[in-house]
Design an enzyme around this catalytic site. Structure first.
Site, PDB file in Angstrom:
ATOM      1  N   ASP A 104      19.086  28.334 -92.372  1.00  0.00           N
ATOM      2  CA  ASP A 104      20.008  27.621 -91.504  1.00  0.00           C
ATOM      3  C   ASP A 104      21.326  28.203 -91.803  1.00  0.00           C
ATOM      4  O   ASP A 104      21.738  28.305 -92.992  1.00  0.00           O
ATOM      5  CB  ASP A 104      19.845  26.304 -91.641  1.00  0.00           C
ATOM      6  CG  ASP A 104      20.558  25.194 -90.820  1.00  0.00           C
ATOM      7  OD1 ASP A 104      20.791  25.779 -89.718  1.00  0.00           O
ATOM      8  OD2 ASP A 104      20.900  24.154 -91.155  1.00  0.00           O
ATOM      9  N   HIS A 105      22.184  28.501 -90.672  1.00  0.00           N
ATOM     10  CA  HIS A 105      23.490  29.051 -90.991  1.00  0.00           C
ATOM     11  C   HIS A 105      23.615  30.145 -92.087  1.00  0.00           C
ATOM     12  O   HIS A 105      24.409  29.773 -93.080  1.00  0.00           O
ATOM     13  CB  HIS A 105      24.589  27.877 -91.296  1.00  0.00           C
ATOM     14  CG  HIS A 105      24.780  26.817 -90.223  1.00  0.00           C
ATOM     15  ND1 HIS A 105      25.475  26.852 -89.319  1.00  0.00           N
ATOM     16  CD2 HIS A 105      24.006  25.491 -90.065  1.00  0.00           C
ATOM     17  CE1 HIS A 105      25.305  25.745 -88.558  1.00  0.00           C
ATOM     18  NE2 HIS A 105      24.490  24.952 -89.085  1.00  0.00           N
ATOM     19  N   ASP A 131      24.848  32.543 -88.056  1.00  0.00           N
ATOM     20  CA  ASP A 131      25.860  31.498 -87.333  1.00  0.00           C
ATOM     21  C   ASP A 131      27.282  32.251 -87.252  1.00  0.00           C
ATOM     22  O   ASP A 131      28.076  32.436 -88.203  1.00  0.00           O
ATOM     23  CB  ASP A 131      25.937  30.145 -88.049  1.00  0.00           C
ATOM     24  CG  ASP A 131      27.130  29.482 -87.583  1.00  0.00           C
ATOM     25  OD1 ASP A 131      27.763  29.977 -86.233  1.00  0.00           O
ATOM     26  OD2 ASP A 131      27.532  28.165 -88.002  1.00  0.00           O
ATOM     27  N   HIS A 174      27.631  17.705 -86.661  1.00  0.00           N
ATOM     28  CA  HIS A 174      26.875  17.724 -87.994  1.00  0.00           C
ATOM     29  C   HIS A 174      27.307  16.443 -88.699  1.00  0.00           C
ATOM     30  O   HIS A 174      28.408  15.848 -88.526  1.00  0.00           O
ATOM     31  CB  HIS A 174      27.199  18.909 -88.751  1.00  0.00           C
ATOM     32  CG  HIS A 174      26.787  20.239 -88.149  1.00  0.00           C
ATOM     33  ND1 HIS A 174      27.321  21.122 -87.480  1.00  0.00           N
ATOM     34  CD2 HIS A 174      25.532  20.931 -88.332  1.00  0.00           C
ATOM     35  CE1 HIS A 174      26.720  22.276 -87.411  1.00  0.00           C
ATOM     36  NE2 HIS A 174      25.416  22.095 -87.994  1.00  0.00           N
ATOM     37  N   GLY A 211      21.163  16.483 -84.979  1.00  0.00           N
ATOM     38  CA  GLY A 211      20.252  15.808 -84.300  1.00  0.00           C
ATOM     39  C   GLY A 211      20.385  14.382 -84.784  1.00  0.00           C
ATOM     40  O   GLY A 211      20.181  13.467 -84.115  1.00  0.00           O
ATOM     41  N   ASN A 265      17.486  19.923 -85.114  1.00  0.00           N
ATOM     42  CA  ASN A 265      17.839  19.607 -86.461  1.00  0.00           C
ATOM     43  C   ASN A 265      18.048  18.196 -86.856  1.00  0.00           C
ATOM     44  O   ASN A 265      18.873  17.598 -86.432  1.00  0.00           O
ATOM     45  CB  ASN A 265      18.972  20.813 -86.824  1.00  0.00           C
ATOM     46  CG  ASN A 265      18.537  22.141 -86.631  1.00  0.00           C
ATOM     47  OD1 ASN A 265      17.486  22.513 -86.317  1.00  0.00           O
ATOM     48  ND2 ASN A 265      19.482  22.998 -87.138  1.00  0.00           N
ATOM     49  N   THR A 267      21.242  14.413 -91.868  1.00  0.00           N
ATOM     50  CA  THR A 267      21.495  13.347 -92.489  1.00  0.00           C
ATOM     51  C   THR A 267      20.569  11.945 -92.668  1.00  0.00           C
ATOM     52  O   THR A 267      20.608  11.458 -93.690  1.00  0.00           O
ATOM     53  CB  THR A 267      22.970  12.967 -91.579  1.00  0.00           C
ATOM     54  OG1 THR A 267      23.783  14.142 -91.684  1.00  0.00           O
ATOM     55  CG2 THR A 267      23.725  11.851 -92.179  1.00  0.00           C
TER      56      THR A 267
HETATM   57 ZN   LIG Z   1      23.968  23.192 -88.222  1.00  0.00          ZN
END
Ligand SMILES: [Zn+2]
Length: 279
Positions: free
Chosen positions: A82-83, A104, A174, A204, A225, A228
């Site tokens: 991710d990223h 990204d 985010h 998300g 995604n 959190t």
């Molecule tokens: Zn992200």
């Protein structure tokens, strides 16, 4: 089986009107709970290692842990970077056994984002794995603001970069702790009208649960995604486990008590995207 690539799981999701959760992992305890949640829900799942996870644990270790989990369950598990911010990092993830690379370049000008993402997509496809790109910057709560995705730019990005999935900026942010945000559905429809590439929503956790399911069912959003929300479940369970017995010091004994609540929270996320029973 069941190490899968991103395209293995996203094509059926677009077709079947559901979305596959991209679950943000920070270590062994949460990724194991997510894999078992996927198995219990008979759902495909994406285990993803983002920048803070990689700052804590080296990529080869994460790749080995995730592959071990993927091979221990019957449902498809994607091992996703991710990223990724550099080509070299993406290359390291490939070597570490990841089956999906997100590059990204969303902070860069369009042409540069396309060129650099295309290079990572070619690397991924040459190895038989997948690539996700991002067009339109997705901001951070209490941090950088978002730059909404322009539908024409998204169409050009999808065609010229060759990505298997495209993260878009449509009101998502985010690190949100509530579900108040809400996504700009008109912008999503405008993007969908111009490109057939499966779409990804980062941030998300901040999207209302009802809207997640609605979009999973009716749009080409195929990956959502969630970080959190699950990190909060883990933190609460960890705090309760420590408070329950002040004399306890063995961390395995303490961490064991996070398993059931985190698995339950992940199962709820999977159900909330319509992915249960789809594996
Ligand atoms: Zn992200």
């Amino acid at each position: 089986m069941s190490v899968a690539t991103l395209s293995d799981v996203l094509a059926p999701a677009v077709e079947g009107g559901y979305a596959v959760p991209g679950l943000v992992c920070l270590g062994w305890e949460d990724m194991r709970a997510y894999a078992m949640a996927a198995e219990a829900e008979r759902a495909p799942v994406i285990l993803q290692a983002g920048p803070s996870c990689r700052a804590h644990t080296p990529l080869p270790v994460l790749g080995a842990m995730m592959r071990n989990l993927a091979e221990s369950v019957a449902v498809p598990v994607v091992i996703h970077l991710d990223h990724g911010y550099t080509f070299e990092e993406c290359q390291q993830a490939l070597e570490a056994g990841f089956t999906s690379l997100m590059y990204d370049g969303s902070r860069q000008p369009l042409a540069q984002n396309i060129a650099e993402t295309a290079r990572v997509a070619a690397l991924a496809h040459g190895a038989g794995i997948s690539c996700e790109g991002e067009i339109g910057f997705v901001g951070y709560a209490d941090g950088e603001g978002s730059a909404g995705t322009d539908p024409d730019e998204a169409a050009r990005f999808a065609t010229e970069s060759g990505v298997d999935a495209m993260a878009i900026s449509v009101g998502n942010v985010h690190l949100q702790r509530d579900h108040e945000g809400g996504l700009d559905e008109a912008r999503i429809r405008a993007i969908e009208a111009l490109t057939a590439t499966p779409l990804v929503i980062h941030g998300g956790s901040g999207v209302p649960v009802a809207q997640r399911l609605h979009l999973a069912q009716t749009s080409r959003i195929a990956k959502v995604n969630i970080g959190t929300e699950l990190r909060m479940a883990f933190g609460a369970a960890l705090r309760a486990a420590i408070a329950a017995d002040p004399d306890r010091f063995d961390r395995v004994a303490i961490l064991k008590e996070t398993h059931a609540p985190v698995m339950e929270a992940a199962r709820a996320v999977i159900r909330g995207l319509g992915a249960s029973g789809k594996a």
